[in-house]
Design an enzyme around this catalytic site. Structure first.
Site, PDB file in Angstrom:
ATOM      1  N   SER A  40      18.055  -4.215   3.754  1.00 22.89           N
ATOM      2  CA  SER A  40      18.628  -3.188   2.888  1.00 22.89           C
ATOM      3  C   SER A  40      18.251  -1.933   3.147  1.00 22.89           C
ATOM      4  O   SER A  40      19.092  -1.028   3.347  1.00 22.89           O
ATOM      5  CB  SER A  40      18.427  -3.561   1.529  1.00 22.89           C
ATOM      6  OG  SER A  40      16.915  -3.835   1.355  1.00 22.89           O
ATOM      7  N   ASP A  92      10.031   0.776   4.530  1.00 24.62           N
ATOM      8  CA  ASP A  92      10.746   0.046   5.226  1.00 24.62           C
ATOM      9  C   ASP A  92      11.915   0.951   5.847  1.00 24.62           C
ATOM     10  O   ASP A  92      12.259   0.902   7.051  1.00 24.62           O
ATOM     11  CB  ASP A  92      11.540  -0.977   4.319  1.00 24.62           C
ATOM     12  CG  ASP A  92      10.905  -1.840   3.545  1.00 24.62           C
ATOM     13  OD1 ASP A  92       9.628  -1.882   3.989  1.00 24.62           O
ATOM     14  OD2 ASP A  92      11.480  -2.521   2.573  1.00 24.62           O
ATOM     15  N   THR A 143       0.867  -1.041  -0.124  1.00 24.88           N
ATOM     16  CA  THR A 143      -0.119  -0.106  -0.023  1.00 24.88           C
ATOM     17  C   THR A 143       0.881   1.249  -0.237  1.00 24.88           C
ATOM     18  O   THR A 143       0.405   2.244  -0.346  1.00 24.88           O
ATOM     19  CB  THR A 143      -0.872   0.123   1.269  1.00 24.88           C
ATOM     20  OG1 THR A 143      -0.071  -0.267   2.367  1.00 24.88           O
ATOM     21  CG2 THR A 143      -2.110  -0.891   1.049  1.00 24.88           C
ATOM     22  N   ASP A 144       2.146   0.936   0.492  1.00 22.77           N
ATOM     23  CA  ASP A 144       2.947   2.263   0.713  1.00 22.77           C
ATOM     24  C   ASP A 144       3.126   3.226  -0.772  1.00 22.77           C
ATOM     25  O   ASP A 144       3.061   4.198  -0.828  1.00 22.77           O
ATOM     26  CB  ASP A 144       4.048   2.069   1.522  1.00 22.77           C
ATOM     27  CG  ASP A 144       5.390   1.120   0.539  1.00 22.77           C
ATOM     28  OD1 ASP A 144       4.633   0.565  -0.387  1.00 22.77           O
ATOM     29  OD2 ASP A 144       6.375   1.126   1.090  1.00 22.77           O
ATOM     30  N   ALA A 177      15.131 -12.412   4.403  1.00 22.45           N
ATOM     31  CA  ALA A 177      14.010 -12.951   5.001  1.00 22.45           C
ATOM     32  C   ALA A 177      12.942 -12.003   5.071  1.00 22.45           C
ATOM     33  O   ALA A 177      11.892 -12.280   5.800  1.00 22.45           O
ATOM     34  CB  ALA A 177      14.518 -13.236   6.478  1.00 22.45           C
TER      35      ALA A 177
END
Ligand code: GLA
Length: 387
Positions: free
Chosen positions: A130, A174, A39-40, A125
């Site tokens: 990153s 993130d 959704t971002d 994972a």
């Protein structure tokens, strides 16, 4: 804040052998996301949090324009000049070099530096190691060279490094989670305005267990970029009728039905999922506020179905793990997490029951996929900071 002291000691010792004493060490964590997936970049909402697994970056100024990088865990080094930043071909340095590139392109006076990097965020994972590296780098440079960049701009630079230098058209979640995380709190982030609010996470009642499929899909980045384009195609069609719709955030489920149901079936499925998910997150936040974890958990299962059947970013391993816990009395909710095509499932489990659950699932997973099931019980911890 939980700090992996052993790892920091290793980084310091490698630093000592190679360069002497670091000027500063930054800790930047990985992230989870409770709900609000894909959704971002559609300008919707997300509900992530930073965790007690982090990247550590030790840095020291140099008097020239060289960058010397060492990866403690991999026993690898990489060297570059500030005046010729190019992709390394070995992956991990690119997250650092990409940030330096963005800083330079935005006129920030970075000088040469030495760095040693290490971490305990499991790689590949889906926990955004990153993004953690990028956030650690921008934060370290900001500190080392006194650049005076605020946190939101640092997040945007970290995202730009991933978009422009690494080449993944990821959204902002993130990096935002890594940079803005707080212990015991999830972040309700509006990805359009970047307004955010912290919501308490009930860690006294609920454990977060991540189950690692062990799958690292090579298509993850190309399929991810493709999903973005499919959403954009949907928006273009809806906008012909509703010109105020600039992203799927602006579209309703009704508009998707009206404008896309008879068109390209793939575009329709993608847009249907995203508009539902944006709505689901908003309702899910109300559940959390009311401490109705059962209702919240059910929404996680629904999200998983959407990701698997409509958005088509799951994989057989993640589907199986979610199915296995589907009617388990200790599991409130579960779904695949992150970009997809592998990575972890996130499970909300009744307090104190997670370890037993992971133990019970491991042999079943092994017999189905011939793979060890790794699991991580994670706590929500502070975002990017100096050690
Ligand atoms: C990856 C991306 C994020 C987000 C998620 C899916 O983690 O980096 O920006 O799009 O996938 O929600």
């Amino acid at each position: 804040m939980s700090v992996n002291k052993e790892l920091v000691a290793t980084i310091e010792s490698i630093f000592g052998e190679r360069f002497g004493k670091p000027d500063t060490i930054v800790r930047s964590p990985g992230r989870i996301n409770l709900i609000g997936e894909h959704t971002d970049y559609n300008m919707g909402f997300v509900l992530p949090a930073s965790i007690d697994k982090a990247i550590y970056l030790a840095v020291q100024k140099r008097n020239d324009r060289q960058i010397q990088l060492v990866a403690a865990d991999l026993d690898e080094s990489h060297e570059s000049s500030l005046d010729a930043l190019v992709k390394s071909g070995t992956h991990w340095p690119d997250y650092i070099l990409g940030v330096i590139d963005v800083l330079q392109k935005n006129g920030f006076p970075v000088q040469g530096f030495n760095a040693v990097i290490g971490g305990d965020v499991p790689l590949g994972a889906g926990l955004s190691s990153s993004a953690a590296v990028e956030c650690a780098t921008v934060y370290a440079m900001n500190t080392l060279f006194g650049l005076g960049i605020d946190r939101k701009t640092m997040v945007q630079f970290a995202q730009k490094a991933e978009n422009d230098f690494v080449g993944l058209q990821c959204g902002i979640m993130d990096m935002f989670a890594s940079m803005f995380g707080e212990a015991e709190k999830v972040i309700r982030l509006d990805c359009r305005s970047l307004e955010y609010a912290y919501m308490p996470f009930p860690s006294e009642k609920v454990d977060i267990l991540l189950l690692d499929t062990g799958v690292k899909h090579s298509l993850a980045s190309s399929e991810y970029n493709l999903r973005r384009q499919e959403c954009e195609r949907g928006v273009a069609v809806i906008a012909q009728k509703y010109p105020s719709v600039k992203s799927l955030r602006d579209a309703t489920i009704g508009m998707v039905e009206e404008c896309l149901a008879d068109g390209d079936a793939v575009v329709y499925k993608r847009c249907r999922y995203v508009t539902e998910e944006i709505r689901r997150l908003q309702n899910g936040c109300e559940d959390l506020a009311k401490h109705d974890f059962a209702a919240f958990g059910q929404k996680m299962f629904t999200t998983h179905r959407g990701l698997s059947e409509l958005y088509e970013v799951s994989c057989p391993e993640a589907d199986a793990l979610v199915t296995m816990v589907g009617d388990h009395p200790d599991v409130l909710g579960a779904r695949m997490m992150g970009g997809g095509f592998g990575g972890c499932t996130i499970n909300m489990v009744k307090k104190g029951k997670a370890e037993k659950l992971a133990e019970a699932l491991a042999p079943r997973y092994f017999s189905q996929f011939d793979k060890e099931l790794k699991s991580y019980l994670v706590a929500i911890d502070k975002g990017t900071s100096l050690l």
